[in-house]
Design a protein around this motif. Structure first.
Motif, PDB file in Angstrom:
ATOM      1  N   TYR A  70       0.856  -1.193   0.000  1.00 47.49           N
ATOM      2  CA  TYR A  70       0.000   0.000   0.000  1.00 47.49           C
ATOM      3  C   TYR A  70       0.888   1.239   0.000  1.00 47.49           C
ATOM      4  O   TYR A  70       2.074   1.170   0.318  1.00 47.49           O
ATOM      5  CB  TYR A  70      -0.915   0.011   1.229  1.00 47.49           C
ATOM      6  CG  TYR A  70      -1.951  -1.075   1.230  1.00 47.49           C
ATOM      7  CD1 TYR A  70      -3.131  -0.931   0.515  1.00 47.49           C
ATOM      8  CD2 TYR A  70      -1.745  -2.252   1.941  1.00 47.49           C
ATOM      9  CE1 TYR A  70      -4.089  -1.941   0.502  1.00 47.49           C
ATOM     10  CE2 TYR A  70      -2.689  -3.268   1.934  1.00 47.49           C
ATOM     11  CZ  TYR A  70      -3.866  -3.098   1.215  1.00 47.49           C
ATOM     12  OH  TYR A  70      -4.803  -4.093   1.198  1.00 47.49           O
ATOM     13  N   CYS A  71       0.295   2.368  -0.330  1.00 49.26           N
ATOM     14  CA  CYS A  71       1.046   3.628  -0.382  1.00 49.26           C
ATOM     15  C   CYS A  71       1.211   4.227   1.013  1.00 49.26           C
ATOM     16  O   CYS A  71       0.487   3.894   1.950  1.00 49.26           O
ATOM     17  CB  CYS A  71       0.358   4.619  -1.323  1.00 49.26           C
ATOM     18  SG  CYS A  71      -1.291   5.107  -0.799  1.00 49.26           S
ATOM     19  N   SER A  72       2.164   5.139   1.124  1.00 47.52           N
ATOM     20  CA  SER A  72       2.514   5.738   2.406  1.00 47.52           C
ATOM     21  C   SER A  72       1.496   6.782   2.855  1.00 47.52           C
ATOM     22  O   SER A  72       0.632   7.215   2.098  1.00 47.52           O
ATOM     23  CB  SER A  72       3.889   6.396   2.308  1.00 47.52           C
ATOM     24  OG  SER A  72       3.781   7.658   1.690  1.00 47.52           O
ATOM     25  N   ARG A  73       1.675   7.225   4.079  1.00 51.26           N
ATOM     26  CA  ARG A  73       0.825   8.279   4.630  1.00 51.26           C
ATOM     27  C   ARG A  73       1.033   9.603   3.908  1.00 51.26           C
ATOM     28  O   ARG A  73       0.213  10.490   4.006  1.00 51.26           O
ATOM     29  CB  ARG A  73       1.054   8.429   6.125  1.00 51.26           C
ATOM     30  CG  ARG A  73       2.441   8.944   6.480  1.00 51.26           C
ATOM     31  CD  ARG A  73       2.623   9.135   7.956  1.00 51.26           C
ATOM     32  NE  ARG A  73       2.882   7.855   8.575  1.00 51.26           N
ATOM     33  CZ  ARG A  73       2.911   7.661   9.877  1.00 51.26           C
ATOM     34  NH1 ARG A  73       2.700   8.650  10.696  1.00 51.26           N
ATOM     35  NH2 ARG A  73       3.163   6.476  10.370  1.00 51.26           N
ATOM     36  N   TYR A  74       2.128   9.719   3.174  1.00 46.91           N
ATOM     37  CA  TYR A  74       2.392  10.964   2.434  1.00 46.91           C
ATOM     38  C   TYR A  74       1.846  10.919   1.014  1.00 46.91           C
ATOM     39  O   TYR A  74       1.948  11.899   0.289  1.00 46.91           O
ATOM     40  CB  TYR A  74       3.888  11.267   2.437  1.00 46.91           C
ATOM     41  CG  TYR A  74       4.402  11.410   3.842  1.00 46.91           C
ATOM     42  CD1 TYR A  74       4.019  12.481   4.637  1.00 46.91           C
ATOM     43  CD2 TYR A  74       5.227  10.439   4.399  1.00 46.91           C
ATOM     44  CE1 TYR A  74       4.455  12.595   5.940  1.00 46.91           C
ATOM     45  CE2 TYR A  74       5.674  10.549   5.702  1.00 46.91           C
ATOM     46  CZ  TYR A  74       5.277  11.635   6.468  1.00 46.91           C
ATOM     47  OH  TYR A  74       5.704  11.742   7.773  1.00 46.91           O
ATOM     48  N   VAL A  75       1.274   9.794   0.621  1.00 46.57           N
ATOM     49  CA  VAL A  75       0.629   9.682  -0.697  1.00 46.57           C
ATOM     50  C   VAL A  75      -0.882   9.699  -0.456  1.00 46.57           C
ATOM     51  O   VAL A  75      -1.496  10.758  -0.480  1.00 46.57           O
ATOM     52  CB  VAL A  75       1.100   8.423  -1.465  1.00 46.57           C
ATOM     53  CG1 VAL A  75       0.400   8.310  -2.805  1.00 46.57           C
ATOM     54  CG2 VAL A  75       2.621   8.461  -1.676  1.00 46.57           C
TER      55      VAL A  75
END
Length: 139
Positions: A70-75
């Motif tokens: 999954y993508c990061s908290r910044y994406v």
């Protein structure tokens, strides 16, 4: 403070100031969630897996419980949502091969993580990582 001196952080959550321009984060060497949330990795990992929710691959993380990317908290924060919804707390960044625990809210490093980190290193660089014995690292 000179560039080689560093201030210390007692809780390991705050960046350590190395110079006026550089900071370092010291990971925790133990986490109470390691035993329940880190599973054996698959044979291979992808260097830039697409997020299963949005298909972004710019900053991917693998869940170390189920190995879904999954993508990061910044994406778009999809790894964070996955961690909360599934209570899968420990994740591996494919950007820098760091490991984050949502339960501790901290970066962590422990020998339990070396197999997953090594698979990530092989995916990114085509060769195994150089493993440093944790006994040589001081907390």
């Amino acid at each position: 403070m000179s560039q080689i001196e560093a201030s210390t952080s007692s809780d390991n959550k705050e960046p350590v100031k190395i110079s006026d321009e550089l900071f370092a984060v010291t990971p925790k060497l133990w986490c109470e969630h390691l035993e329940d949330h880190v599973k054996t990795p698959p044979q291979t990992l992808q260097a830039k897996p697409k997020c299963l929710s949005c298909e972004d691959d710019s900053e991917s993380w693998y869940c170390l419980s189920c190995y879904k990317p999954y993508c990061s908290r910044y994406v778009n924060e999809h790894m964070l949502f996955h961690g909360v919804e599934e209570t899968h707390l420990i994740t591996l960044s494919m950007s820098d091969l760091s490991v984050w625990c949502y339960g501790c809210n901290s970066y962590i490093h422990n020998e339990v993580l070396l197999d997953a980190k090594n698979k990530g290193h092989i995916a990114k660089f085509g060769s195994p990582a150089v493993i440093v014995a944790l006994e040589t690292v001081k907390e």
